[in-house]
Design an enzyme around this catalytic site. Sequence first.
Site, PDB file in Angstrom:
ATOM      1  N   ASP A  15      -7.635 -18.966  37.411  1.00 37.84           N
ATOM      2  CA  ASP A  15      -6.469 -18.551  36.631  1.00 37.84           C
ATOM      3  C   ASP A  15      -6.627 -19.131  35.229  1.00 37.84           C
ATOM      4  O   ASP A  15      -7.504 -19.968  34.970  1.00 37.84           O
ATOM      5  CB  ASP A  15      -5.208 -19.088  37.319  1.00 37.84           C
ATOM      6  CG  ASP A  15      -3.953 -18.859  36.499  1.00 37.84           C
ATOM      7  OD1 ASP A  15      -3.730 -17.714  36.066  1.00 37.84           O
ATOM      8  OD2 ASP A  15      -3.207 -19.829  36.286  1.00 37.84           O
ATOM      9  N   ALA A  17      -3.471 -19.941  32.320  1.00 39.80           N
ATOM     10  CA  ALA A  17      -2.445 -20.936  31.952  1.00 39.80           C
ATOM     11  C   ALA A  17      -2.103 -21.837  33.132  1.00 39.80           C
ATOM     12  O   ALA A  17      -1.771 -21.365  34.226  1.00 39.80           O
ATOM     13  CB  ALA A  17      -1.185 -20.241  31.445  1.00 39.80           C
ATOM     14  N   ALA A  48      12.749 -19.863  34.561  1.00 41.09           N
ATOM     15  CA  ALA A  48      11.594 -19.303  33.865  1.00 41.09           C
ATOM     16  C   ALA A  48      10.312 -19.510  34.659  1.00 41.09           C
ATOM     17  O   ALA A  48       9.392 -18.682  34.600  1.00 41.09           O
ATOM     18  CB  ALA A  48      11.467 -19.928  32.481  1.00 41.09           C
ATOM     19  N   MET A  52       6.294 -17.526  38.035  1.00 48.90           N
ATOM     20  CA  MET A  52       5.132 -17.638  37.160  1.00 48.90           C
ATOM     21  C   MET A  52       3.878 -17.160  37.876  1.00 48.90           C
ATOM     22  O   MET A  52       3.678 -17.408  39.064  1.00 48.90           O
ATOM     23  CB  MET A  52       4.944 -19.088  36.717  1.00 48.90           C
ATOM     24  CG  MET A  52       3.963 -19.252  35.582  1.00 48.90           C
ATOM     25  SD  MET A  52       4.575 -18.561  34.037  1.00 48.90           S
ATOM     26  CE  MET A  52       5.830 -19.782  33.623  1.00 48.90           C
ATOM     27  N   LYS A  56       3.547 -10.254  33.183  1.00 48.12           N
ATOM     28  CA  LYS A  56       4.701 -10.729  32.426  1.00 48.12           C
ATOM     29  C   LYS A  56       5.890  -9.768  32.445  1.00 48.12           C
ATOM     30  O   LYS A  56       7.038 -10.201  32.464  1.00 48.12           O
ATOM     31  CB  LYS A  56       4.288 -11.049  30.982  1.00 48.12           C
ATOM     32  CG  LYS A  56       3.425 -12.309  30.918  1.00 48.12           C
ATOM     33  CD  LYS A  56       4.227 -13.541  31.373  1.00 48.12           C
ATOM     34  CE  LYS A  56       3.358 -14.769  31.559  1.00 48.12           C
ATOM     35  NZ  LYS A  56       2.944 -14.972  32.944  1.00 48.12           N
ATOM     36  N   HIS A  59       7.516 -10.412  35.619  1.00 50.41           N
ATOM     37  CA  HIS A  59       8.167 -11.719  35.550  1.00 50.41           C
ATOM     38  C   HIS A  59       9.542 -11.587  34.890  1.00 50.41           C
ATOM     39  O   HIS A  59      10.547 -12.111  35.391  1.00 50.41           O
ATOM     40  CB  HIS A  59       7.271 -12.668  34.751  1.00 50.41           C
ATOM     41  CG  HIS A  59       7.644 -14.105  34.864  1.00 50.41           C
ATOM     42  ND1 HIS A  59       6.842 -15.114  34.380  1.00 50.41           N
ATOM     43  CD2 HIS A  59       8.727 -14.728  35.376  1.00 50.41           C
ATOM     44  CE1 HIS A  59       7.416 -16.279  34.606  1.00 50.41           C
ATOM     45  NE2 HIS A  59       8.564 -16.072  35.199  1.00 50.41           N
ATOM     46  N   ARG A 163      -0.780  -9.579  40.031  1.00 50.09           N
ATOM     47  CA  ARG A 163      -0.563 -10.296  41.278  1.00 50.09           C
ATOM     48  C   ARG A 163       0.803  -9.930  41.866  1.00 50.09           C
ATOM     49  O   ARG A 163       1.712  -9.619  41.121  1.00 50.09           O
ATOM     50  CB  ARG A 163      -0.605 -11.809  41.021  1.00 50.09           C
ATOM     51  CG  ARG A 163      -1.902 -12.297  40.404  1.00 50.09           C
ATOM     52  CD  ARG A 163      -1.712 -13.705  39.875  1.00 50.09           C
ATOM     53  NE  ARG A 163      -2.940 -14.181  39.236  1.00 50.09           N
ATOM     54  CZ  ARG A 163      -2.963 -14.977  38.180  1.00 50.09           C
ATOM     55  NH1 ARG A 163      -1.840 -15.405  37.649  1.00 50.09           N
ATOM     56  NH2 ARG A 163      -4.103 -15.356  37.656  1.00 50.09           N
ATOM     57  N   ASP A 189      -2.701 -22.147  39.965  1.00 47.69           N
ATOM     58  CA  ASP A 189      -1.661 -23.169  40.025  1.00 47.69           C
ATOM     59  C   ASP A 189      -0.315 -22.675  40.526  1.00 47.69           C
ATOM     60  O   ASP A 189       0.667 -23.427  40.485  1.00 47.69           O
ATOM     61  CB  ASP A 189      -1.464 -23.794  38.625  1.00 47.69           C
ATOM     62  CG  ASP A 189      -0.947 -22.790  37.611  1.00 47.69           C
ATOM     63  OD1 ASP A 189       0.169 -22.965  37.107  1.00 47.69           O
ATOM     64  OD2 ASP A 189      -1.662 -21.819  37.310  1.00 47.69           O
TER      65      ASP A 189
END
Length: 272
Positions: A15, A17, A48, A52, A56, A59, A163, A189
């Site tokens: 990944d 970030a 927020a 994650m 986006k 999200h 994803r 992560d």
Amino acid sequence: MKQSYSGLVKAIIFDWAGTTVDHGSLAPVRVLQQLFAKRGVPISEAQARRDMGVLKKDHIRKILFEPSVAAKWRDAVGHTPTEADVESLFANFVPLQLECLVKYSVVIDGVAETVARLRKRGIKIGSTTGYTRAMLDMVLQPAAAQGYQPDCAITPDDVGAGRPHPWMIFANAIHLKVEPLEAIVKVGDTPVDIEEGLRAGVWTIGVARTGNMVGLSAEDFSALAPAQQASRLESARTLLAAAGAHEVIDAVANCERALDAIEARIRHGERP
């Protein structure tokens, strides 16, 4: 006749970030909070961070339609959230995210050195992300200048969906020319990173300390009392393990021992 498999890991798909750049995954969080605040709908850092790792736009949609946020939106804007609102928010999100990406996307300590050692083991390096292609392109050159350059960098734009769908991992496998899938390890992560890997049929490693689950810069994490550090790490490790990660580490710099453990499991007949 089925091709024999030596049990060696042939590729790792990282990944971005929170895993290889942007310790604490701060860039998306800061922009999402700014985005909603500008519409008169402040959101917490926890809101927020909750989803994650996904594309986006997805999200933003998940945040907007969360009941408490949807109620605030109705009060502030005068109507319940719609898909048109998602599109509007995403259109505003893109320039804000592009503006701050380079600032936050510093390569995490130990990543470049670890990747160099992995390549010496003959391991190819791929990557997936929740960023759009335009966003990732803003990160690639600065990361390369800091010593990290994967062999392959796939975004949801390249495959039609993000994803938890496994398509980005499959695209990495094709581009890197790696088979079988059990010779690939996905490292990320967030729980949705792990789900992406499991859906693709590859091994997965969760990253606890540097990522979204702890959610702190390296400096802020170091400033915590030891007991607070331990508590945050334990929570992150537990959540990643519960998502199905085969191994959990604190940072990419620790991934080689996890790879050794995975190769040992393969040789004992285990499969992801």
